[in-house]
Write a protein that holds these residues in place. Structure first.
Motif, PDB file in Angstrom:
ATOM      1  N   SER A  81       1.855  99.052 -16.154  1.00 46.16           N
ATOM      2  CA  SER A  81       0.738  99.878 -15.689  1.00 46.16           C
ATOM      3  C   SER A  81      -0.387  99.017 -15.138  1.00 46.16           C
ATOM      4  O   SER A  81      -0.984  99.349 -14.120  1.00 46.16           O
ATOM      5  N   TYR A  82      -0.673  97.901 -15.790  1.00 52.23           N
ATOM      6  CA  TYR A  82      -1.738  97.023 -15.309  1.00 52.23           C
ATOM      7  C   TYR A  82      -1.329  96.329 -14.012  1.00 52.23           C
ATOM      8  O   TYR A  82      -2.130  96.194 -13.085  1.00 52.23           O
ATOM      9  N   ALA A  83      -0.084  95.865 -13.953  1.00 51.54           N
ATOM     10  CA  ALA A  83       0.382  95.169 -12.751  1.00 51.54           C
ATOM     11  C   ALA A  83       0.346  96.095 -11.536  1.00 51.54           C
ATOM     12  O   ALA A  83      -0.009  95.686 -10.433  1.00 51.54           O
ATOM     13  N   PHE A  95       1.516  80.453 -21.836  1.00 50.93           N
ATOM     14  CA  PHE A  95       1.872  81.421 -20.805  1.00 50.93           C
ATOM     15  C   PHE A  95       1.024  81.201 -19.549  1.00 50.93           C
ATOM     16  O   PHE A  95      -0.168  80.907 -19.631  1.00 50.93           O
ATOM     17  N   LEU A  96       1.671  81.387 -18.400  1.00 53.28           N
ATOM     18  CA  LEU A  96       0.931  81.304 -17.145  1.00 53.28           C
ATOM     19  C   LEU A  96      -0.138  82.384 -17.060  1.00 53.28           C
ATOM     20  O   LEU A  96      -1.142  82.223 -16.373  1.00 53.28           O
ATOM     21  N   ALA A  97       0.089  83.497 -17.749  1.00 55.66           N
ATOM     22  CA  ALA A  97      -0.869  84.600 -17.727  1.00 55.66           C
ATOM     23  C   ALA A  97      -2.192  84.245 -18.383  1.00 55.66           C
ATOM     24  O   ALA A  97      -3.217  84.874 -18.116  1.00 55.66           O
ATOM     25  N   GLN A  98      -2.185  83.239 -19.224  1.00 58.67           N
ATOM     26  CA  GLN A  98      -3.412  82.820 -19.898  1.00 58.67           C
ATOM     27  C   GLN A  98      -4.226  81.921 -18.972  1.00 58.67           C
ATOM     28  O   GLN A  98      -3.738  80.907 -18.484  1.00 58.67           O
ATOM     29  N   ALA A 115       0.494  87.259 -13.189  1.00 52.03           N
ATOM     30  CA  ALA A 115       1.372  86.140 -13.558  1.00 52.03           C
ATOM     31  C   ALA A 115       2.781  86.654 -13.839  1.00 52.03           C
ATOM     32  O   ALA A 115       2.973  87.757 -14.348  1.00 52.03           O
ATOM     33  N   LYS A 116       3.780  85.825 -13.549  1.00 53.45           N
ATOM     34  CA  LYS A 116       5.161  86.281 -13.698  1.00 53.45           C
ATOM     35  C   LYS A 116       5.562  86.493 -15.156  1.00 53.45           C
ATOM     36  O   LYS A 116       6.518  87.212 -15.437  1.00 53.45           O
ATOM     37  N   ASP A 117       4.831  85.873 -16.079  1.00 53.14           N
ATOM     38  CA  ASP A 117       5.153  86.060 -17.488  1.00 53.14           C
ATOM     39  C   ASP A 117       4.150  86.977 -18.198  1.00 53.14           C
ATOM     40  O   ASP A 117       4.034  86.946 -19.432  1.00 53.14           O
ATOM     41  N   PHE A 118       3.456  87.797 -17.417  1.00 49.20           N
ATOM     42  CA  PHE A 118       2.445  88.693 -17.997  1.00 49.20           C
ATOM     43  C   PHE A 118       3.047  89.614 -19.051  1.00 49.20           C
ATOM     44  O   PHE A 118       2.509  89.762 -20.154  1.00 49.20           O
ATOM     45  N   VAL A 172      -7.690  90.851 -16.826  1.00 53.66           N
ATOM     46  CA  VAL A 172      -8.050  91.830 -17.853  1.00 53.66           C
ATOM     47  C   VAL A 172      -8.176  91.056 -19.160  1.00 53.66           C
ATOM     48  O   VAL A 172      -7.463  90.076 -19.385  1.00 53.66           O
ATOM     49  N   GLN A 173      -9.106  91.475 -19.993  1.00 58.02           N
ATOM     50  CA  GLN A 173      -9.299  90.730 -21.223  1.00 58.02           C
ATOM     51  C   GLN A 173      -8.239  91.049 -22.276  1.00 58.02           C
ATOM     52  O   GLN A 173      -7.706  92.164 -22.336  1.00 58.02           O
ATOM     53  N   GLU A 174      -7.964  90.053 -23.091  1.00 53.79           N
ATOM     54  CA  GLU A 174      -6.940  90.191 -24.115  1.00 53.79           C
ATOM     55  C   GLU A 174      -7.202  91.393 -25.031  1.00 53.79           C
ATOM     56  O   GLU A 174      -6.271  92.115 -25.405  1.00 53.79           O
ATOM     57  N   THR A 175      -8.450  91.615 -25.369  1.00 49.45           N
ATOM     58  CA  THR A 175      -8.787  92.731 -26.256  1.00 49.45           C
ATOM     59  C   THR A 175      -8.340  94.061 -25.670  1.00 49.45           C
ATOM     60  O   THR A 175      -7.850  94.939 -26.384  1.00 49.45           O
ATOM     61  N   MET A 176      -8.494  94.231 -24.363  1.00 50.07           N
ATOM     62  CA  MET A 176      -8.078  95.474 -23.722  1.00 50.07           C
ATOM     63  C   MET A 176      -6.574  95.682 -23.862  1.00 50.07           C
ATOM     64  O   MET A 176      -6.108  96.804 -24.091  1.00 50.07           O
ATOM     65  N   LEU A 177      -5.811  94.629 -23.727  1.00 49.20           N
ATOM     66  CA  LEU A 177      -4.358  94.732 -23.849  1.00 49.20           C
ATOM     67  C   LEU A 177      -3.962  95.077 -25.277  1.00 49.20           C
ATOM     68  O   LEU A 177      -3.091  95.924 -25.506  1.00 49.20           O
ATOM     69  N   ARG A 178      -4.588  94.434 -26.229  1.00 49.97           N
ATOM     70  CA  ARG A 178      -4.281  94.717 -27.630  1.00 49.97           C
ATOM     71  C   ARG A 178      -4.601  96.174 -27.984  1.00 49.97           C
ATOM     72  O   ARG A 178      -3.796  96.866 -28.618  1.00 49.97           O
ATOM     73  N   THR A 179      -5.768  96.650 -27.579  1.00 51.66           N
ATOM     74  CA  THR A 179      -6.144  98.025 -27.917  1.00 51.66           C
ATOM     75  C   THR A 179      -5.286  99.034 -27.162  1.00 51.66           C
ATOM     76  O   THR A 179      -5.048 100.137 -27.659  1.00 51.66           O
ATOM     77  N   GLN A 180      -4.790  98.661 -25.976  1.00 53.85           N
ATOM     78  CA  GLN A 180      -3.891  99.551 -25.243  1.00 53.85           C
ATOM     79  C   GLN A 180      -2.615  99.792 -26.039  1.00 53.85           C
ATOM     80  O   GLN A 180      -2.135 100.928 -26.159  1.00 53.85           O
TER      81      GLN A 180
END
Length: 231
Positions: A137-139, A77-80, A104-107, A152-160
């Motif tokens: 919400s993040y975008a 993913f481009l988001a990575q 990123a467009k594929d976020f 934003v870190q991956e962990t934050m997205l997972r816990t969200q």
């Protein structure tokens, strides 16, 4: 003002869930971010969650330049970004998970891959729904214009994602009690415990998760002013 007064003020201001999924999921996000803070016993945890979020999104800058490495080129993913947090240098605000570009467009597609595979989304909801609301919400907060990157870190997205599902499962637990449905209540409890355990596994630092304990949710829901789980 005591805890229940604070809670009542927040919940009274919340709109009842809308019939379509997107507003309902947005309400879940609001409950997760705001209502939990009314319980002073959890206030420190939520404060830490917001602090890490604030620092993560503060990375937004057009000047960020990333040099692709072999590991980065292998990402899908481009988001990575292929860059990772360093808790040894800044342990209060970051962990070792990957930094993800919210602009990123594929976020949104990337966020959808982070849903847990062993825990179901709450009844009437889906992990795809939670992912879309989280990504949006993040975008919106990241000020994504031009060539900006908001990280934003991956962990934050997972816990969200886990937090949103936890709030909706909490409502399922409340409704199961009203319906005297022991089977549904047991399912909701198990899901909430699983979500909380997964969130703490991902982010063991106190103050970085916003998932619910079943009994804690039930306690808050008994406040006369609670409107977060209206059917």
């Amino acid at each position: 003002m005591n805890d229940h007064d604070e809670l009542g003020a927040l919940l009274t201001a919340s709109a009842p869930p809308a019939p379509d999924h997107a507003p309902a999921a947005s309400l879940s996000l609001t409950v997760a971010r705001e209502v939990v803070a009314a319980d002073r016993g959890l206030q420190g945890r939520v404060r830490g969650l917001r602090r890490r979020h604030k620092v993560a999104t503060a990375f937004t800058a057009a000047a960020i330049v990333l040099v692709p490495t072999g590991a980065f080129a292998a990402q899908h993913f481009l988001a990575q970004t292929g860059t990772y947090g360093n808790p040894a240098l800044n342990g209060e605000f970051e962990d070792g998970s990957e930094r993800i570009n919210i602009c990123a467009k594929d976020f949104a597609d990337y966020v959808a891959t982070l849903a847990p595979s062993t825990i179901q989304a709450a009844p009437g909801h889906s992990w795809q729904e939670y992912a879309e609301v989280t990504a949006r919400s993040y975008a919106q907060e990241g000020g994504c214009t031009g060539t900006n990157q908001g990280l934003v870190q991956e962990t934050m997205l997972r816990t969200q994602l886990l937090t949103m599902a936890s709030g909706d499962w909490g409502c399922s637990l409340v409704w199961a009690g009203e319906d005297h449905d022991r089977s549904a209540a047991s399912t909701a409890r198990a899901a909430m415990v699983g979500l909380d355990s997964e969130a703490r596994r991902l982010s063991p630092q106190e103050g970085t998760v916003g998932t619910w304990d079943p009994d804690g949710f039930l306690r808050i829901s008994k406040d006369p002013k609670f409107v977060g789980c209206e059917r």
